[in-house]
Every structure is written in C-alpha cells, then in structure tokens.
Motif scaffolding. Structure first.
Motif, short mmCIF file in Angstrom:
data_model
loop_
_atom_site.label_atom_id
_atom_site.label_comp_id
_atom_site.label_asym_id
_atom_site.label_seq_id
_atom_site.Cartn_x
_atom_site.Cartn_y
_atom_site.Cartn_z
N LEU A 150 50.47 50.69 30.94
CA LEU A 150 50.23 50.14 32.28
C LEU A 150 50.55 48.64 32.31
N LYS A 151 51.32 48.23 33.33
CA LYS A 151 51.56 46.80 33.55
C LYS A 151 50.42 46.26 34.40
N ILE A 152 49.68 45.31 33.84
CA ILE A 152 48.45 44.84 34.48
C ILE A 152 48.58 43.36 34.83
N LEU A 153 48.19 43.02 36.06
CA LEU A 153 48.12 41.63 36.50
C LEU A 153 46.65 41.23 36.62
N LEU B 289 48.84 47.89 37.98
CA LEU B 289 47.43 47.66 38.27
C LEU B 289 47.17 46.16 38.43
N VAL B 290 46.51 45.80 39.52
CA VAL B 290 46.07 44.43 39.75
C VAL B 290 44.56 44.39 39.55
N ILE B 291 44.12 43.56 38.63
CA ILE B 291 42.68 43.43 38.35
C ILE B 291 42.19 42.12 38.94
N THR B 292 41.11 42.20 39.72
CA THR B 292 40.54 40.97 40.28
C THR B 292 39.03 41.13 40.40
N SER B 293 38.38 40.06 40.86
CA SER B 293 36.93 40.05 40.98
C SER B 293 36.51 40.14 42.45
N MET C 125 36.10 44.14 40.53
CA MET C 125 34.90 44.26 39.70
C MET C 125 34.18 42.92 39.59
N PRO C 126 32.96 42.91 39.07
CA PRO C 126 32.33 41.63 38.76
C PRO C 126 33.15 40.88 37.71
N THR C 127 33.16 39.57 37.80
CA THR C 127 33.96 38.75 36.87
C THR C 127 33.66 39.08 35.42
N SER C 128 32.38 39.35 35.12
CA SER C 128 31.98 39.57 33.73
C SER C 128 32.62 40.81 33.11
N LEU C 129 33.16 41.72 33.92
CA LEU C 129 33.73 42.96 33.40
C LEU C 129 35.24 42.92 33.22
N ILE C 130 35.89 41.86 33.70
CA ILE C 130 37.36 41.80 33.66
C ILE C 130 37.88 41.91 32.24
N TYR C 131 37.27 41.17 31.34
CA TYR C 131 37.73 41.19 29.95
C TYR C 131 37.55 42.58 29.34
N ASN C 132 36.41 43.24 29.66
CA ASN C 132 36.19 44.60 29.16
C ASN C 132 37.30 45.54 29.60
N TRP C 133 37.65 45.48 30.89
CA TRP C 133 38.70 46.36 31.42
C TRP C 133 40.04 46.09 30.75
N GLU C 134 40.35 44.82 30.55
CA GLU C 134 41.61 44.49 29.90
C GLU C 134 41.67 45.06 28.49
N MET C 135 40.55 44.94 27.76
CA MET C 135 40.51 45.48 26.39
C MET C 135 40.64 46.99 26.39
N GLU C 136 39.91 47.68 27.29
CA GLU C 136 39.96 49.14 27.35
C GLU C 136 41.34 49.63 27.78
N GLY D 17 55.85 52.72 40.03
CA GLY D 17 56.14 51.78 41.09
C GLY D 17 55.01 51.63 42.08
N SER D 18 54.08 52.57 42.04
CA SER D 18 52.91 52.43 42.92
C SER D 18 51.90 51.51 42.25
N THR D 19 51.27 50.65 43.03
CA THR D 19 50.35 49.64 42.50
C THR D 19 48.94 49.90 42.99
N SER D 20 48.00 49.85 42.08
CA SER D 20 46.59 50.02 42.45
C SER D 20 45.84 48.71 42.24
N LEU D 21 44.74 48.58 42.96
CA LEU D 21 43.91 47.38 42.88
C LEU D 21 42.55 47.76 42.32
N LEU D 22 42.09 47.01 41.32
CA LEU D 22 40.80 47.25 40.69
C LEU D 22 39.94 46.00 40.86
#
Length: 978
Positions: A594-597, A616-620, A575-586, A568-573
């Motif tokens: 993990l539920k990722i937005l 986890l919320v992923i943004t640039s 990064m540079p835009t170019s790395l978002i896809y890498n993080w999603e794949m990893e 229930g705790s949410t973290s924010l990640l």
C-alpha cells in the motif's frame, strides 16, 4: 424478687390499664411451690433475659414477650419521640386534654392495637391475670374462652325513631355486659372481658360497634336522619351480621353475576414530538390519541342491582324506599365467579385497581379490539359511555403487507382495514409519524391505530418512502424486513444472500488479497468476509471488536483487497494523533504494497490532487477539522474512522467536519460504540449509513428516551435489529478458542506539547554532559551519569510531574493510560498496572481516586501483600491493581486479571514477562491481553529497539539496570540520545 431458673416456675401474663396507653400486658415468671401452686415470688422478664428460662417457654411465649416489650411505655416513647425530652414530658404533652396532639394519639393507638391483636391471637392456653393495684401480677385470673361468641344486632322502628342494640351469646348463654365492670380489651377485632372471661367473636366485629353499649342499653336514631343512617350504617351491618329487624323488611335474594365493562374518555390534549423528518406538527383536527385517557370500570350486575368490583363481598345490601317504608335487599354474591372475571381481564392485560383501570387511548382501544371476542365469549357486556358525543370504533383491524427485494430498495404493498373500511397506507403513516393515532371513519366513528402496530410496524412507517405513489424501503433496513418476515407480520421475497447478512458467520469467504503479508485468525477472516459483503451491497459498517482483537489487521486486509481490485482508488483513514505511528507500523508489516501518505504535521502539502497518487491517506481528527475544505474536494473510496467515538457528539465540529467529506463507502472502528448515551450510536451509525436511524430528533424520541429513561426492552430489541447487520462486535471471551493464550500489544503515545518541550530540553542537556564525559573519562566512568540521565528522561516520557513537583502541564502517555483504563473497565475487565517507578503509580492512583475507582495497591512499603492480593482476587468491585514492578513482578498469583498494562519499558524484557505472568498462569480462564505503553520519539522507543537487538542479554536474565547500561556501546548511547 428474683426467681431461680433452676427451681419450678410458671410463665404468666398480666394485664393492666395505663393512664394514657390503655390496656397493656407484661410478662412474668412466678415461682411454683411444692404443691404446684403459684407463689408471691415473681420476676418481670423481657426478650433480654427470657433465654434464662428457656426450659419453661415455647415459641409462642417468646413471640408474646417480644410483642409485650414493644407495648411498654419506654418502647412507645422511643418509637414515637421526635425531640429530646423525658418520657413523662412526652406523654403529658401528647395526651393533654386541651392541647394534645390528636393525630399522634391516633397513631400511637393504632401501633398498640396491632400488638394487642397479635398478643390475643396467641394467648390461648396461657395463664392470663389482671394485675393488682400494688403491681401484683397474679391478682385476678382471667379465663380465656376456647369458644367464640356470636352477636345479633336488633333494630326496632316506630313512627318516631329507631332503637338499635346488640345481644351477645357465648356458649348459648346471653352475655350481660351493661354497666358491670366489663371492658373492651381490643377494638379491631373486638375482644371483650366479661365476668373475668376473655372472648372474641365467630365473625370478626369492630369493637366500636359494641363500645357504646357498655354504658347504654340502646341507641336511638331520630326519624329525620334514619334514611342516611340506614344506608351508611344499617345496610353494611345487614351485609355482614345477623340482624333482627322490626319496622322494615329484609329480603334475601340470589342471582347469577354478569360482568359489565364500561369505558369512557377522560381527557384529550395535544403533544409535540419529533418525527423521522424533524416535523413538530402533531395535530390534524382529530387530536392526539397518545395524551387522551380511557377509563375502564368493571361492575357486576345481579338482577336489577349493580355493584362495583372494587370490593369482593359475600353479601351486598341495597336500600329501597317506598314512601315511608324501607326494604333492604340482601344480595348474595358469587365471589368465586367475580374473581374469575377479574382474572380474565388480568390475563388479557387489563389490571384493575379498585375496579378501575386507566390506559392511554391507543393502548386501551388496541387492547379492547384485540380481546373483544374473548370477552364476549366469557359473558362480558361492553358499554361505552357518552357514545352520543364521540363514538369509538370497536371491531377487527388488519394490516396486510407484502415486501419484495428490488435492485436498490424494497417494494412495499400494503392493505389496511378497519372493519369494512380500507385505509391507505400513506394515511396511516402520516398519523403514525405525527403521533396522531386517532382519525374519523366514513361512518362517523373514530378509529384509533392499534398500539401494537407502533411496536410491530413503527419502524416501517418511519423509514418507508413514497415515490410516485409507490412505497419503497432502503436496503439498509434489511433487518427491519427480516424482522417482519420472522414475526409473520409480512410476506417477504428476499435473496438468501442478503438474508445472510443478519448472521455474519454464514457469509461466504471472500477472495483474499494476494499481497497481504500474514494470516488472519478464523474470526478475523470472518470479519474480513463481513467487510467485503458490506462493500458489495454498498453498506457502511462499524467494526466494534474488543480491544486487542485486531480491528487494524482486518481493516488493512480490506484496503489491500481494494487496491488489488481497483489500483488507483484512494481511501482516507482518520484517527487520534497518538495512533498514527501504530497504523504506519502495522501497515508496513501486513500491507507493504500500500502507498501511504501521512497527511499530518505543520509542513504537510495541502494540495488535494496529490491524494490520487496514494492508496491510503492517513490523518488525524485535528487535521481533518482544520482541513475540511481541502479534504472534501476529493472523492475517496473509503473513509475510515478509527476510535470513531470521537464523533459521538453529532453537534461537535469534528462530527460536522467528517460528514462533509465524500466517499463511496464508509467504515468506523471502535471498541466502545456507546460511551455515554445511545445518541453516540446514532451519530456514528448515521455517518456510515445515513438514514439508517432517522433524524436525531426522531431517534431521540423513538429510541434514546424510551431506552435510557424508560428501560423499554421492546425499543432496545428494535434498535438492535436495525443496527445488527452493520455492527460486528466480538469480545475476547467469544473468540478465545481462536486466540493464543496471551496477546501482546505495544501502544505508542505521543508526548504533549509541553511535555515534548520539557523532554527535548533535558535530553540536550544530558546528551552534552554524557558524551563529553565519555570522551574524557571513558564509558566505564560515565555509567552513573548515563544511568541518571536515562532515568530522568524515562520519567519525563511518562509524566514530567515525576521529576518536577510543580509541573502543571499534561502528559500524552498519561492521557492514553487513563483512556485505556476507562475503556477496559467499561467492559468489566480486571487490570494489572505495572510500573518500575512508584511516583508513576502514585500519579495513576490519584486519577483512580478522583474517578472513584476502587483498586488494590502494592509497592515495597506495603506490609500485608496478601491482603491486597485477596482483595483484588475476591472482590468484584476491585478491578484495578497498581503494582511496583520490583515489589510485585514475582511471587503473586493474580488470575482474576485479564489485562496487563506496562506503563514503562523495563531494561530487561524477561522481567516484564515475569510481571505479565502474574495473570498469565495456570488457573487463568481468559485470554490475557498485555499493553506496553511507549512514548514515541523518546528514549523509551529506543530502549524497545535495543531490547530486540540484545535479545541474548534478555535470555541471560539481566536483573539490574546497571548490567544493561554496562552492555551499551558508545554507538548505543549516541542512538539513545539522538
């Protein structure tokens, strides 16, 4: 007349007087007859042809010839000429009696005197002649005396004047040199020629003291100038030479020396500096000790006489006048003991120059207090000048510290003493922070806070807090406490568990998340343990592992553990835009639970309440800058910044944006925590642990300037100690035993906006053409068009400039490649860069040239392949090798490289593997890291997937593009152009 080196000859040296340059020497070889006598057949020799006569020369002859060459008119002209002119013009102008250049004349004379002195020190045992007016080198032989002469100076004082003259003795015989063609050959030291005999003196004497007496029997000193003359000329003469005096008295005395060290204040001025709290106030009525100077002067006292320690002499002479009588006190000094006294000061850190040393006040009085007992034991007398106006405290100083760990902070107890006076810690702290190290004691003396306290306790004074008359220290400064304990500067009570943070290898294993899909290598497990330790104590951290060591997977393991501890705790990640896809794949691979937005894109939902539904919320960084007000309405568990050097400038918009966000913990990831300046480090570490390094102003003054401009190693060590618990950095060389021999990475790059528009336009164009052609002509007859289209799209995915020369837009992949090159070179790696397109290599080559990066280059047009290889392998300055995949994929041994960049995917993975094996082969000592650059949402990404699905083809070593194309079905082709 040329002398044959095969016939008997003799080396001789000839002396002559030059119109402008004084006495010069020349070297000759002279033929010897059957009787062993010199003949008139001679030849001038120089360093250029002396080797011909080597059998008749020794080492001294070669040195003599060399020195004589440097004295010749042409050599002097070449050494001193400033403008283009002929030698005769130069000498006429410089030595003109009315308009000549006196300063240059003196410089030329010094140049020649140095060489005369050198020649005369080597000339003994050689044949020396005066040259005849016709140039005959052996006109008159000069005897070189093996014995040295003595000189006695006579002074006869009467009621009207003083007569002064020298007498010289050689071999116990008086030397008569008055008006008899005698001459002074060298002035310093003096060498004379008298009656065709050359000699010098037992005790070196300057020829200027003798020169007047070649034409005068004595010098007369008038009564009205005798006192000045006695002090300036006669006294030094009595100190150095034998003197016969009549009309005044010379007393010789002997005393034991006593060293006297006198100190006095030179100046005092204010200074504005930053404090921990951004204060600029630097005065409290006592002045700034930092800008004041203390002058130390050492002298030696012999009885009632005192001499400065600037010149060590065997004898010093003091002149005493009683009415009309003079007494010269000749004091024999103990130079050995004086040197010992000077060495004592040097050993304690006080370096004298001309009997003096100047230190800033804090350094000076700290040194004096620290060494006072030692100096007094050695017999030093310590004097303070002008002590009536402002007397400084000289005596013992002491700081007694006790630090105890509490729940959320450290408690500090401090007792500070100057002699008999106890001074509150808060008083000393105030002075330290405001750079006013001087204050008044109750007895009226002025105390100066010891300089070593600034080194040993400076950070404690800076970071301690006053709370209800109690001193406290935040636990983020645990390394400071540990450092005080280890250096015995404080008594410390701290749990062993917290102390282990200083060495992460000792941190115990933390419970590992059950639903993490994978296994961490040992060093990655240690990194996870470290992250959990920081989490437990409420610290932020910087994971700064080298490229390719798995910062992503360590971070994902932490996030998975957080989910399992508190779903229930949410973290924010961020990064540079170019790395978002890498993080999603990893994340999909290692932490599928993990539920990722993905909070990016123009159509993102800007409701912050939705964040609570995700782990986890992923943004640039770009989105964070735009949506700061939305993001800061949510309290996150962790805020994690990847490639955190994005906030290295604390004044940038993005730095201010991320600092406005709220979270329970903070973590940053970067392979380059410092790119340009230590201020990069302050910005990032102050984000994860606010207050750790003070204000930016304080940090700049206390650390950045001393470290970067003054190369202050002590400050560097202090800064390292402060940040050590919160930065984990492993380089691949450190963990090589935990790694496979080859680590493969795929780097996804996003196309730039202009590149994306160009690519989509060309894709649609070829998609229509190819599918229409397949419908009408079939796949077999469409292969050329397909190959052409795929090649063009792949080139655009790399850089549109490869297909359009006038393209003025940018390229996402090219920017990523340049960034990765810069990062790898910053860590002294060597890189192989492969591309199947020469045009692509040329674009990268231009970047290397623009950045002044030395490189090797190889494509099909290069003839000497081995030269390029050896340059890369053997020259440490050559750290990049650009290679065409076809020209350099095989047949090269490039084991100096430890990074391999594949700029574009090859149809056949086996060909790529062969390229990587240029570095990854026997002889390679380091782990090889490979990076394959893939442009996301392009044909490159689809080729990558086709490679995986057609692994069987790869195993069959398909070697040409056409073979790959022939294997594609209509469905494959449709997917390529979707």
């Amino acid at each position: 007349m040329k002398v044959s080196a095969d016939q008997p000859f003799q080396i001789v040296y000839s002396l002559f007087e030059h119109e402008y340059l004084g006495y010069l020497f020349e070297s000759f070889v002279v033929k010897v007859n059957d009787k062993g006598n010199l003949t008139y057949m001679h030849q001038n020799i120089s360093s250029k042809n002396a080797q011909e006569f080597d059998k008749g020369l020794d080492e001294r002859d070669y040195e003599l010839i060399k020195q004589m060459d440097q004295m010749q008119q042409k050599a002097v002209f070449n050494h001193f000429q400033k403008k283009k002119m002929k030698p005769n013009e130069f000498f006429l102008k410089v030595f003109d009696k009315k308009t000549g250049d006196k300063l240059l004349q003196e410089e030329i004379d010094r140049y020649l005197e140095r060489r005369r002195s050198k020649i005369l020190s080597l000339i003994h045992g050689k044949m020396l002649f005066e040259m005849g007016k016709d140039g005959e080198p052996t006109w008159k032989q000069i005897t070189i005396s093996e014995e040295k002469a003595s000189v006695l100076f006579h002074f006869r004082r009467n009621e009207e004047n003083t007569h002064y003259f020298p007498t010289i003795k050689l071999k116990d015989e008086k030397v008569h040199f008055y008006q008899n063609d005698s001459y002074l050959l060298c002035k310093d030291p003096a060498w004379m020629v008298v009656d065709d005999t050359l000699f010098t003196f037992e005790q070196e004497v300057n020829g200027k003291k003798l020169k007047p007496f070649f034409n005068k029997k004595f010098i007369l000193i008038p009564k009205n100038v005798e006192e000045t003359y006695y002090k300036k000329f006669v006294a030094p003469l009595i100190a150095s030479f034998d003197v016969y005096a009549k009309g005044f008295e010379i007393k010789s005395e002997s005393h034991e020396p006593k060293p006297v060290l006198t100190f006095s204040e030179l100046a005092s001025a204010g200074q504005t500096t930053g404090s921990l709290f951004g204060d600029t106030n630097n005065t409290n009525g006592n002045g700034s000790a930092d800008m004041s100077k203390i002058l130390f002067e050492l002298s030696f006292k012999y009885g009632t006489y005192s001499y400065k320690a600037d010149k060590l002499k065997n004898v010093s002479v003091s002149v005493e006048r009683h009415e009309d009588d003079y007494v010269f006190h000749r004091i024999r000094r103990n130079s050995v003991q004086e040197k010992n006294f000077i060495e004592t000061l040097s050993n304690t850190g006080l370096q004298l120059k001309s009997s003096r040393s100047t230190l800033n006040k804090t350094n000076a009085l700290s040194w004096l207090n620290d060494n006072l007992d030692t100096l007094r034991e050695q017999g030093f007398i310590i004097n303070q000048q002008d002590s009536g106006e402002k007397k400084y405290f000289v005596g013992p100083t002491k700081i007694d510290l006790e630090i105890m760990e509490s729940i959320d902070w450290f408690d500090i107890k401090a007792v500070i003493q100057f002699g008999d006076y106890q001074i509150p810690f808060t008083t000393i702290r105030k002075h330290m922070l405001n750079k006013t190290r001087e204050f008044k004691l109750p007895n009226g003396e002025y105390a100066v806070i010891p300089d070593r306290w600034a080194t040993e306790y400076g950070d404690l004074f800076a970071f301690a807090n006053e709370d209800d008359d109690k001193l406290k220290l935040n636990k983020i400064h645990v390394s400071l406490v540990k450092d005080l304990k280890d250096s015995n500067n404080a008594r410390v009570e701290m749990t062993r568990k917290l102390e282990k943070l200083m060495d992460f290898d000792e941190i115990e294993d933390a419970p590992f998340p059950d639903k993490f899909n994978g296994t961490l290598r040992p060093y990655q497990q240690a990194g996870y343990n470290w992250l959990e330790f920081l989490n437990e104590y409420g610290f932020g951290g910087c994971l700064a592992d080298d490229m390719g060591l798995g910062k992503t997977v360590q971070t994902l393991s932490l996030l998975q553990a957080e989910k399992e501890k508190d779903n229930g705790s949410t973290s924010l990640l961020v990064m540079p835009t170019s790395l978002i896809y890498n993080w999603e794949m990893e994340a999909g691979k290692f932490t599928p639970d993990l539920k990722i937005l993905n909070y990016t894109g123009t159509n993102r939902n800007k409701d912050h309440e939705q964040f609570a539904q995700y782990d986890l919320v992923i943004t640039s960084y770009g989105i964070t800058r735009i949506d700061t007000e939305i993001l800061n309405q949510f309290y996150f568990n962790y805020i994690i910044l990847d490639e955190s050097q994005a906030i290295k400038n604390p004044d940038s918009i993005i730095s201010k944006a991320v600092r406005a966000l709220k979270s329970r913990r903070k973590l940053i990831l970067t392979g380059t925590p410092i790119e340009n300046s230590t201020m990069d480090l302050w910005s990032q570490m102050s984000f994860v642990n606010p207050g750790l390094l003070g204000t930016s102003k304080f940090f700049k003054q206390e650390y950045q300037i001393p470290i970067e401009k003054k190369k202050d190693e002590a400050k560097t060590r202090r800064l390292n100690a402060l940040i050590k618990p919160f930065i984990l950095r492993r380089e691949k060389t450190q963990v090589a035993k935990d790694l496979p021999e080859k680590v493969e990475n795929i780097h996804f790059s996003d196309l730039s906006e202009s590149q994306r528009a160009y690519y989509d336009r060309e894709k649609e164009n070829y998609r229509g053409k190819i599918l229409d052609l397949i419908e009408t002509e079939g796949i077999q007859k469409s292969q050329m068009m397909l190959l052409q289209g795929l090649t063009r799209l792949r080139q655009i995915a790399n850089h549109p400039a490869m297909v359009e020369e006038n393209y003025d837009g940018d390229s996402g992949k090219f920017e990523d490649v340049c960034h990765m090159i810069s990062k790898a070179l910053g860590k002294d790696h060597k890189i192989l860069i492969f591309s199947q397109f020469v045009k692509h290599l040329k674009i990268v080559e231009k970047y290397l040239k623009d950045e002044n990066i030395t490189y090797s280059y190889l494509d099909g047009s290069v003839k000497d392949r081995q030269a390029e290889v050896e340059k890369f392998q053997n020259d440490d300055k050559v750290r990049v090798f650009l290679i065409s995949l076809k020209a350099g994929g095989v047949g090269l041994n490039l084991t100096e490289a430890d990074y391999v960049f594949l700029l574009d995917p090859w149809w056949n993975p086996a060909i790529e593997a062969q390229a990587v094996d240029r570095a990854h082969r026997i002889g390679q000592k380091n782990t090889v890291f490979t990076y394959k650059f893939i442009a996301r949402d392009t044909v490159e990404e689809k080729i990558l997937k086709l490679q995986e699905s057609k692994l069987k083809l790869a195993k069959n070593l398909i070697t040409i593009e056409e073979s790959f194309v022939k294997s594609l079905s209509k469905e494959d082709i449709t997917k390529l152009f979707d």
